[in-house]
Design an enzyme around this catalytic site. Sequence first.
Site, PDB file in Angstrom:
ATOM      1  N   PRO A   1      30.184  57.219 -11.471  1.00 13.25           N
ATOM      2  CA  PRO A   1      29.181  56.329 -10.888  1.00 13.25           C
ATOM      3  C   PRO A   1      27.734  56.688 -11.219  1.00 13.25           C
ATOM      4  O   PRO A   1      27.367  57.863 -11.266  1.00 13.25           O
ATOM      5  CB  PRO A   1      29.421  56.438  -9.372  1.00 13.25           C
ATOM      6  CG  PRO A   1      30.256  57.651  -9.188  1.00 13.25           C
ATOM      7  CD  PRO A   1      31.043  57.829 -10.447  1.00 13.25           C
ATOM      8  N   ASN A   2      26.982  55.646 -11.453  1.00 14.58           N
ATOM      9  CA  ASN A   2      25.528  55.700 -11.685  1.00 14.58           C
ATOM     10  C   ASN A   2      25.120  56.238 -13.052  1.00 14.58           C
ATOM     11  O   ASN A   2      23.939  56.233 -13.397  1.00 14.58           O
ATOM     12  CB  ASN A   2      24.817  56.500 -10.571  1.00 14.58           C
ATOM     13  CG  ASN A   2      25.083  55.900  -9.205  1.00 14.58           C
ATOM     14  OD1 ASN A   2      24.820  54.721  -9.001  1.00 14.58           O
ATOM     15  ND2 ASN A   2      25.621  56.676  -8.285  1.00 14.58           N
TER      16      ASN A   2
ATOM     17  N   ARG B   1      17.600  56.018 -13.810  1.00 12.08           N
ATOM     18  CA  ARG B   1      17.777  56.843 -12.611  1.00 12.08           C
ATOM     19  C   ARG B   1      17.142  58.218 -12.792  1.00 12.08           C
ATOM     20  O   ARG B   1      17.326  58.882 -13.817  1.00 12.08           O
ATOM     21  CB  ARG B   1      19.262  56.970 -12.250  1.00 12.08           C
ATOM     22  CG  ARG B   1      20.030  57.989 -13.068  1.00 12.08           C
ATOM     23  CD  ARG B   1      21.491  58.075 -12.706  1.00 12.08           C
ATOM     24  NE  ARG B   1      21.764  58.815 -11.493  1.00 12.08           N
ATOM     25  CZ  ARG B   1      22.842  59.585 -11.309  1.00 12.08           C
ATOM     26  NH1 ARG B   1      23.745  59.726 -12.257  1.00 12.08           N
ATOM     27  NH2 ARG B   1      23.027  60.211 -10.185  1.00 12.08           N
TER      28      ARG B   1
ATOM     29  N   TYR C   1      17.628  63.508 -15.220  1.00 13.21           N
ATOM     30  CA  TYR C   1      18.605  63.081 -16.224  1.00 13.21           C
ATOM     31  C   TYR C   1      17.995  62.639 -17.556  1.00 13.21           C
ATOM     32  O   TYR C   1      18.740  62.313 -18.492  1.00 13.21           O
ATOM     33  CB  TYR C   1      19.476  61.945 -15.652  1.00 13.21           C
ATOM     34  CG  TYR C   1      20.239  62.366 -14.411  1.00 13.21           C
ATOM     35  CD1 TYR C   1      21.261  63.310 -14.488  1.00 13.21           C
ATOM     36  CD2 TYR C   1      19.920  61.850 -13.155  1.00 13.21           C
ATOM     37  CE1 TYR C   1      21.949  63.722 -13.358  1.00 13.21           C
ATOM     38  CE2 TYR C   1      20.603  62.249 -12.011  1.00 13.21           C
ATOM     39  CZ  TYR C   1      21.608  63.181 -12.122  1.00 13.21           C
ATOM     40  OH  TYR C   1      22.295  63.586 -10.998  1.00 13.21           O
TER      41      TYR C   1
ATOM     42  N   ASN D   1      32.688  63.273 -17.112  1.00 13.21           N
ATOM     43  CA  ASN D   1      31.584  63.538 -16.198  1.00 13.21           C
ATOM     44  C   ASN D   1      31.840  62.627 -14.993  1.00 13.21           C
ATOM     45  O   ASN D   1      31.478  61.454 -15.020  1.00 13.21           O
ATOM     46  CB  ASN D   1      30.235  63.223 -16.839  1.00 13.21           C
ATOM     47  CG  ASN D   1      29.081  63.538 -15.896  1.00 13.21           C
ATOM     48  OD1 ASN D   1      29.295  63.797 -14.706  1.00 13.21           O
ATOM     49  ND2 ASN D   1      27.865  63.513 -16.414  1.00 13.21           N
TER      50      ASN D   1
ATOM     51  N   ALA E   1      29.050  61.820  -9.120  1.00 13.63           N
ATOM     52  CA  ALA E   1      29.149  62.216  -7.710  1.00 13.63           C
ATOM     53  C   ALA E   1      30.587  62.493  -7.277  1.00 13.63           C
ATOM     54  O   ALA E   1      30.819  63.312  -6.373  1.00 13.63           O
ATOM     55  CB  ALA E   1      28.529  61.144  -6.825  1.00 13.63           C
TER      56      ALA E   1
ATOM     57  N   GLU F   1      34.918  69.235 -18.695  1.00 11.64           N
ATOM     58  CA  GLU F   1      33.970  68.694 -17.716  1.00 11.64           C
ATOM     59  C   GLU F   1      32.551  68.802 -18.272  1.00 11.64           C
ATOM     60  O   GLU F   1      32.172  69.846 -18.808  1.00 11.64           O
ATOM     61  CB  GLU F   1      34.076  69.536 -16.433  1.00 11.64           C
ATOM     62  CG  GLU F   1      33.074  69.200 -15.364  1.00 11.64           C
ATOM     63  CD  GLU F   1      33.178  70.131 -14.144  1.00 11.64           C
ATOM     64  OE1 GLU F   1      33.664  71.279 -14.296  1.00 11.64           O
ATOM     65  OE2 GLU F   1      32.764  69.707 -13.063  1.00 11.64           O
TER      66      GLU F   1
ATOM     67  N   HIS G   1      28.397  67.996 -17.257  1.00  7.71           N
ATOM     68  CA  HIS G   1      27.322  67.540 -16.370  1.00  7.71           C
ATOM     69  C   HIS G   1      26.012  67.642 -17.125  1.00  7.71           C
ATOM     70  O   HIS G   1      25.727  68.683 -17.747  1.00  7.71           O
ATOM     71  CB  HIS G   1      27.249  68.377 -15.089  1.00  7.71           C
ATOM     72  CG  HIS G   1      28.469  68.201 -14.255  1.00  7.71           C
ATOM     73  ND1 HIS G   1      28.733  67.040 -13.575  1.00  7.71           N
ATOM     74  CD2 HIS G   1      29.530  69.005 -14.056  1.00  7.71           C
ATOM     75  CE1 HIS G   1      29.903  67.140 -12.984  1.00  7.71           C
ATOM     76  NE2 HIS G   1      30.415  68.323 -13.270  1.00  7.71           N
TER      77      HIS G   1
ATOM     78  N   ARG H   1      21.303  73.067  -8.302  1.00 12.33           N
ATOM     79  CA  ARG H   1      20.869  71.970  -7.415  1.00 12.33           C
ATOM     80  C   ARG H   1      21.434  72.193  -5.999  1.00 12.33           C
ATOM     81  O   ARG H   1      21.732  73.305  -5.627  1.00 12.33           O
ATOM     82  CB  ARG H   1      21.283  70.630  -8.037  1.00 12.33           C
ATOM     83  CG  ARG H   1      20.590  70.388  -9.398  1.00 12.33           C
ATOM     84  CD  ARG H   1      20.994  69.071 -10.026  1.00 12.33           C
ATOM     85  NE  ARG H   1      20.572  67.941  -9.208  1.00 12.33           N
ATOM     86  CZ  ARG H   1      20.999  66.686  -9.403  1.00 12.33           C
ATOM     87  NH1 ARG H   1      21.843  66.419 -10.397  1.00 12.33           N
ATOM     88  NH2 ARG H   1      20.569  65.718  -8.634  1.00 12.33           N
TER      89      ARG H   1
HETATM   90  C1  DQA Z   1      25.956  64.723 -12.662  1.00 13.42           C
HETATM   91  C2  DQA Z   1      25.657  65.646 -11.479  1.00 13.42           C
HETATM   92  C3  DQA Z   1      26.219  65.063 -10.185  1.00 13.42           C
HETATM   93  O1  DQA Z   1      25.960  65.931  -9.108  1.00 13.42           O
HETATM   94  C4  DQA Z   1      25.561  63.721  -9.901  1.00 13.42           C
HETATM   95  O2  DQA Z   1      26.126  63.153  -8.743  1.00 13.42           O
HETATM   96  C5  DQA Z   1      25.606  62.797 -11.062  1.00 13.42           C
HETATM   97  C6  DQA Z   1      25.421  63.317 -12.413  1.00 13.42           C
HETATM   98  C7  DQA Z   1      25.314  65.231 -13.970  1.00 13.42           C
HETATM   99  O3  DQA Z   1      25.716  64.779 -15.018  1.00 13.42           O
HETATM  100  O4  DQA Z   1      24.397  66.066 -13.926  1.00 13.42           O
HETATM  101  O5  DQA Z   1      25.699  61.575 -10.883  1.00 13.42           O
HETATM  102  O6  DQA Z   1      27.349  64.678 -12.864  1.00 13.42           O
END
Ligand code: DQA
Length: 143
Positions: free
Chosen positions: A9-10, A17, A22, A73, A76, A97, A99, A106
């Site tokens: 998501p997002n 965002r 990011y 990835n 959240a 994985e 990120h 964080r």
């Molecule tokens: C994320 C880190 C997560 O905590 C966050 O909710 C994201 C992006 C990252 O790529 O840094 O949406 O996965």
Amino acid sequence: MKILVINGPNLNMLGIREPDIYGRETYASVCDKIKSYAAQIGVDVEIYQSNHEGDIVDKIQSAYGNFDGIVINPAAYTHTSVAILDALKSVSIRAVEVHISDVNEREQFRHISYAGMACEHHIIGHGTDGYLEAVAYLAGVGE
Ligand code: DQA
């Protein structure tokens, strides 16, 4: 070799965002970057994004027998989803994985990764280049 890249998501909002966290690269340009890198190293790549947990579970299940590796990835859902963890374990496909940000630097709630428990490798805080590193890792490039 076929690799499925899954974004949660997002992440479709990349470029818009929280650019301080990011970056300003759009989701479309990140996808283009992954596709051209994969082509360069001879990897067949599919990129998928969803804002819905169950859809991500369905996508992981549909990868069974069809992909050699998964780059994920979960955004959240990383920090909440046992369902995505179980889906990755169900298909037993090698997974990495990714990120973009350094989740370990964080908030505390970002320090737990359920999906990460089913991944053999973790690339955290390398920006969007982390996706390329993950594809290279699965493809055995640079070993
Ligand atoms: C994320 C880190 C997560 O905590 C966050 O909710 C994201 C992006 C990252 O790529 O840094 O949406 O996965």
